[in-house]
Design a protein around this motif. Structure first.
Motif, PDB file in Angstrom:
ATOM      1  N   ALA A 172       0.871  -1.183   0.000  1.00 24.04           N
ATOM      2  CA  ALA A 172       0.000   0.000   0.000  1.00 24.04           C
ATOM      3  C   ALA A 172       0.906   1.231   0.000  1.00 24.04           C
ATOM      4  N   VAL A 189       0.525   5.011   0.233  1.00 24.67           N
ATOM      5  CA  VAL A 189      -0.527   5.945   0.636  1.00 24.67           C
ATOM      6  C   VAL A 189      -0.032   7.376   0.458  1.00 24.67           C
ATOM      7  N   VAL A 208      -4.609   5.571  -2.211  1.00 13.89           N
ATOM      8  CA  VAL A 208      -3.822   4.340  -2.074  1.00 13.89           C
ATOM      9  C   VAL A 208      -3.504   3.791  -3.456  1.00 13.89           C
ATOM     10  N   ARG A 228      -1.122   0.623  -5.452  1.00 13.61           N
ATOM     11  CA  ARG A 228      -0.582  -0.715  -5.191  1.00 13.61           C
ATOM     12  C   ARG A 228       0.686  -1.033  -5.969  1.00 13.61           C
ATOM     13  N   SER A 231       5.818  -0.825   3.250  1.00  8.80           N
ATOM     14  CA  SER A 231       4.812   0.235   3.265  1.00  8.80           C
ATOM     15  C   SER A 231       5.485   1.557   2.945  1.00  8.80           C
ATOM     16  N   GLU A 272       4.392   5.892   2.853  1.00 11.12           N
ATOM     17  CA  GLU A 272       3.444   6.985   3.034  1.00 11.12           C
ATOM     18  C   GLU A 272       4.100   8.259   2.516  1.00 11.12           C
TER      19      GLU A 272
END
Length: 136
Positions: free
Chosen positions: A39, A41, A47, A49, A117, A119
């Motif tokens: 993910a 973000v 979001v 992929r 992950s 962000e």
């Protein structure tokens, strides 16, 4: 260098390599540094992929964009490494108007040499709003 230091250095290098590939842009090479199904973000809770989705999103937002990576803050953890990339974006808006100094922070969690992950926070939304409303 002990094993934890080696893991931390490897994980930070994976983030740097990912960022460099993403700026080409070469989303397929960038994806090689990420765990499948990740993910990603973005600001506003968008979001993605796969890095190719980020590249497509950025193609609608900018004529082109690059990161001026000012520093990495690397935080070793138990079985993971958290890496913050801080700096600024520069490039051109879709109409060709250049910009620079657009602050960003990317937070990566890396495990076993793969980004698990990501962000992303930056000033682009504020800059776009300013452009739409004109000078204050």
């Amino acid at each position: 260098m002990d094993s934890r230091e080696a893991e931390t250095a490897r994980d930070a290098a994976a983030v740097t390599a990912y960022l460099e590939a993403s700026m080409v842009p070469d989303p397929e090479t960038a994806a090689g540094y990420m765990k499948p199904g990740i993910a990603i973000v973005f600001t506003g809770g968008r979001v993605f992929r796969h890095p190719r989705e980020v590249t497509a999103f950025n193609a609608g937002r900018y004529a082109w964009v690059k990161k001026r990576m000012e520093r990495l803050d690397v935080v070793p953890g138990e079985g993971i490494t958290t890496v913050y990339s801080l700096g600024s974006l520069y490039g051109a808006w879709p109409d060709g108007t250049p910009f620079e100094g657009n602050r960003y922070v990317d937070r990566f969690t890396v495990q076993d040499g793969l980004i698990v992950s990501m962000e992303v926070w930056n000033d682009s939304a504020e800059r776009i709003l300013e452009r739409q409303s004109g000078p204050a």
